[in-house]
Motif scaffolding. Sequence first.
Motif, short mmCIF file in Angstrom:
data_model
loop_
_atom_site.label_atom_id
_atom_site.label_comp_id
_atom_site.label_asym_id
_atom_site.label_seq_id
_atom_site.Cartn_x
_atom_site.Cartn_y
_atom_site.Cartn_z
N LEU A 20 0.82 -1.22 0.00
CA LEU A 20 0.00 0.00 0.00
C LEU A 20 0.85 1.26 0.00
N TRP A 21 2.12 1.15 0.38
CA TRP A 21 3.00 2.32 0.36
C TRP A 21 3.19 2.86 -1.06
N LEU A 22 2.84 2.04 -2.05
CA LEU A 22 2.93 2.52 -3.44
C LEU A 22 2.00 3.70 -3.69
N ILE A 23 0.89 3.77 -2.94
CA ILE A 23 -0.08 4.84 -3.17
C ILE A 23 0.46 6.19 -2.71
N PRO A 24 0.93 6.34 -1.45
CA PRO A 24 1.54 7.63 -1.09
C PRO A 24 2.81 7.93 -1.88
N ALA A 25 3.54 6.88 -2.28
CA ALA A 25 4.72 7.11 -3.11
C ALA A 25 4.30 7.72 -4.45
N LEU A 26 3.21 7.19 -5.01
CA LEU A 26 2.70 7.74 -6.26
C LEU A 26 2.22 9.18 -6.08
N ALA A 28 0.53 15.85 -18.47
CA ALA A 28 0.55 16.68 -17.27
C ALA A 28 -0.79 16.64 -16.55
N PHE A 29 -1.88 16.75 -17.31
CA PHE A 29 -3.21 16.70 -16.69
C PHE A 29 -3.50 15.32 -16.12
N LEU A 30 -3.11 14.28 -16.84
CA LEU A 30 -3.32 12.92 -16.35
C LEU A 30 -2.57 12.68 -15.05
N MET A 31 -1.31 13.13 -14.98
CA MET A 31 -0.52 12.95 -13.77
C MET A 31 -1.05 13.80 -12.62
N SER A 32 -1.56 14.97 -12.93
CA SER A 32 -2.17 15.81 -11.90
C SER A 32 -3.42 15.13 -11.34
N SER A 33 -4.22 14.53 -12.22
CA SER A 33 -5.41 13.81 -11.78
C SER A 33 -5.03 12.60 -10.93
N LEU A 34 -3.97 11.93 -11.34
CA LEU A 34 -3.48 10.77 -10.57
C LEU A 34 -2.98 11.21 -9.20
N ILE A 36 5.33 11.22 -6.25
CA ILE A 36 6.06 11.18 -7.52
C ILE A 36 5.26 11.79 -8.67
N ALA A 37 3.96 11.54 -8.68
CA ALA A 37 3.11 12.01 -9.80
C ALA A 37 3.20 13.52 -10.00
N PRO A 38 3.21 14.36 -8.93
CA PRO A 38 3.36 15.80 -9.17
C PRO A 38 4.68 16.16 -9.84
N ALA A 39 5.75 15.43 -9.49
CA ALA A 39 7.04 15.70 -10.14
C ALA A 39 6.96 15.38 -11.63
N ILE A 40 6.28 14.27 -11.98
CA ILE A 40 6.09 13.93 -13.39
C ILE A 40 5.21 14.98 -14.06
N THR A 41 4.23 15.50 -13.30
CA THR A 41 3.39 16.59 -13.83
C THR A 41 4.25 17.78 -14.22
N ALA A 42 5.15 18.17 -13.33
CA ALA A 42 6.01 19.32 -13.60
C ALA A 42 6.90 19.08 -14.82
N ILE A 43 7.47 17.88 -14.92
CA ILE A 43 8.32 17.55 -16.06
C ILE A 43 7.52 17.57 -17.35
N SER A 44 6.31 17.02 -17.30
CA SER A 44 5.46 16.98 -18.49
C SER A 44 5.07 18.38 -18.93
N ILE A 104 -3.64 11.07 -3.35
CA ILE A 104 -3.68 11.78 -2.06
C ILE A 104 -4.94 11.40 -1.29
N ILE A 105 -6.09 11.36 -1.98
CA ILE A 105 -7.34 10.99 -1.31
C ILE A 105 -7.29 9.53 -0.85
N LEU A 106 -6.75 8.64 -1.68
CA LEU A 106 -6.62 7.25 -1.30
C LEU A 106 -5.69 7.08 -0.10
N THR A 107 -4.62 7.85 -0.06
CA THR A 107 -3.70 7.77 1.06
C THR A 107 -4.40 8.09 2.37
N ALA A 108 -5.19 9.17 2.38
CA ALA A 108 -5.93 9.54 3.59
C ALA A 108 -6.96 8.48 3.95
#
Length: 378
Positions: A264-270, A290-296, A273-281, A301-305
């Motif tokens: 389950l640690w993959l979810i907070p890790a994502l 960029a929009f897909l990674m932002s949505s992810l 990481i996903a915002p960094a990929i958003t910035a690069i995109s 974040i919601i799943l982590t909580a």
Amino acid sequence: MFDYETLRFIAWVIIGLILIGFAITDGFDMGVSALLPILGRSDKERRIMINSVAPHWDGNQVWLITAGGAIFAVWPLVYAVSFSGFYIAMILALAALWLRPVGFDYRSKIDSPAWRATCDNALCLGGLIPSVIFGVAFGNLLQGIPFELNEFLMTSYKGSFFGLLNPFALLCGLVSLSMILTQGATWLLMKTRGYLHHRASNFAQVSALATTLLFVLSGIWAYNLDGYVITSQLATDAAANPLNKEVSTVAHGLFTNFNQNPILWLIPALAAIAPAITAISARNKKDGTAFLMSSLTAASIILTAGIALFPVIIPSSLNPSQSLTIWDATSSEKTLGIVTVVSLIMVPTILGYTLWCYRKMFGRLDEQYIEKNNSSLY
């Protein structure tokens, strides 16, 4: 079709999906609204921003209404506790949301710079305030809410509005705000051209990296928060009664579910990481990615909580054993069965229709388009 225990878990999944749908869809139009005074340097640019979300904003807001209705239907006690404890905060969020239809529908009714500036400010507040308040609410949930239940399951909230504005909750509010602003900026990447597109790209890079930083900081802080763990033998198929269990607080235990199930640690890790990929995109002009990674990012974040709290929905900081969980705060088995059947039919239908609308109305806007359709646009 399903037993009571399974229906309770399905209800948790359904509520989670609705909240994710709200964050992704209504998130981009709230983000665009909040960015009006930042990215829109002229009236035409602000009109481009507004009309980029014009076909969708009212439909997107239905996700929030659906979430409220679904919580009332499947978790009536959660509805009662949250609406009593967060009453002032929710009124502020709703008042800000009420500004949006006024700003959208009446902005172009009067050809006055002062009037349009007022509507722009209303739209900005309508995107900014709810984004922060929703994050603050999640921050308080992770810490526990000061409420109690009497023998008749009547709630008694012992906190205050200003008590909700504690440092950790405010940090979560900033996480939510940066997430929503990134969602809005990446939407503009797909819908605009020229200087506005360039400014949206620069802002998306900064806000996405800010999301990563703020999320990591909140995670480090959350590591020191207590977790709520059910210690009594709980019959998950029994009638709902939050008074028939024992819950203990565990020091530094908020991430117990992640530690017990390391995958389950993959979810907070994502989520980090996903915002960094958003910035690069965004930097590399990969607008759709960029929009897909932002949505992810929003979904992660919601799943982590949600996973951090599971199976607790609202923990009680005053009496942990009275915390509301997915096993004891739900409606009847018949109600959950009806909700499940309706959801299995309606959610795919709504998603399909929404995607069809996005596809049919997709395209980039520019000043020439605004001038050509001046009388028919916002």
